[in-house]
Design an enzyme around this catalytic site. Sequence first.
Site, short mmCIF file in Angstrom:
data_model
loop_
_atom_site.label_atom_id
_atom_site.label_comp_id
_atom_site.label_asym_id
_atom_site.label_seq_id
_atom_site.Cartn_x
_atom_site.Cartn_y
_atom_site.Cartn_z
N GLN A 111 0.83 -1.20 0.00
CA GLN A 111 0.00 0.00 0.00
C GLN A 111 0.88 1.26 0.00
OE1 GLN A 111 -2.06 -1.62 3.63
NE2 GLN A 111 -3.84 -0.73 2.65
N HIS A 129 -1.15 1.53 -4.54
CA HIS A 129 -1.53 2.94 -4.55
C HIS A 129 -0.62 3.81 -5.41
CE1 HIS A 129 -3.62 2.15 -0.43
NE2 HIS A 129 -4.36 1.75 -1.46
N SER A 230 -2.62 -1.27 9.31
CA SER A 230 -3.81 -1.37 10.16
C SER A 230 -5.01 -1.87 9.35
CB SER A 230 -4.15 0.00 10.76
OG SER A 230 -4.52 0.91 9.73
N GLY A 256 -0.27 -2.40 17.23
CA GLY A 256 -1.57 -1.77 17.39
C GLY A 256 -2.68 -2.54 16.70
#
EC number: 2.3.1.286
Length: 282
Positions: A111, A129, A230, A256
């Site tokens: 990404q 991207h 994420s 996370g």
Amino acid sequence: MTSPAETDRHAALAAQQLADWLREHPRVFVLTGAGVSTDSGLPNYRGEDGRWQRKPPVTYQAFVGEPATRARYWARSFVGWPAFARARPNAAHTALARWQAHGGPARLVTQNVDGLHQRAGSTEVIDLHGRLDEAVCLDCGARRPREALQDRLAAQNPDWIGLQARTAPDGDADLEGLDFAGFVSPQCERCGGLLKPDVVFFGENVPRARVTAAFEALQQADAMLVVGSSLMVYSGYRFARAAREAGLPLALLNRGVTRADDIATLKLEADCGATLQAALPA
């Protein structure tokens, strides 16, 4: 506060878990995100809680339709580009490139728009991207290296040369409170059209060919590994969801929360570089 020894033990445990998992799944589809490049000095969009750490980025519609927004984008890009261009591959990039060279994934999907996987030696990379190191004219389609625009921007905007600011994600800089009205945005030297970095903006679709190529790679895999993402953006999350719908194991290596925590079969909250260096073939 976690001691260095505890941190090392945690990283070693994560690496062992990942190495064991990889031995069970020889054909892995790998998707990487911004967390892979933070050790190269490129900031992440989100914190460990998955929330935005700064204002949302410019949308495609605003960039194309609002000259003031376009000037703000290019001013931030002009100031932030030197630091972005100096970024070098880190341990995570080199570990993935080494793994690929030793029979790892045939294709790598990222990404990120920084090109650091390729600079580390990875091949057959799908830049989901796009790439920030190239600009494209929205009118005639002409392309040119982003580096070549820097001198043009400097010549047209001499008052902005040498401005210091905090580096922001994707090669721009935080320039809050400044007046962008006088900043001259670059135009295509061939047709005078609008120039845009060759990356997918928010509000813009990922080119179908890249999505198709990524899904074809996923169909050849027997498991999926997400590194440093994420997955809050759907363009990446859809592959994790598709993998689980196909019954493939899904491993997440990310500090996370992620959008796929509830569907993952393995979740490792550890440093990407250290874990990959220890877990992947030398």
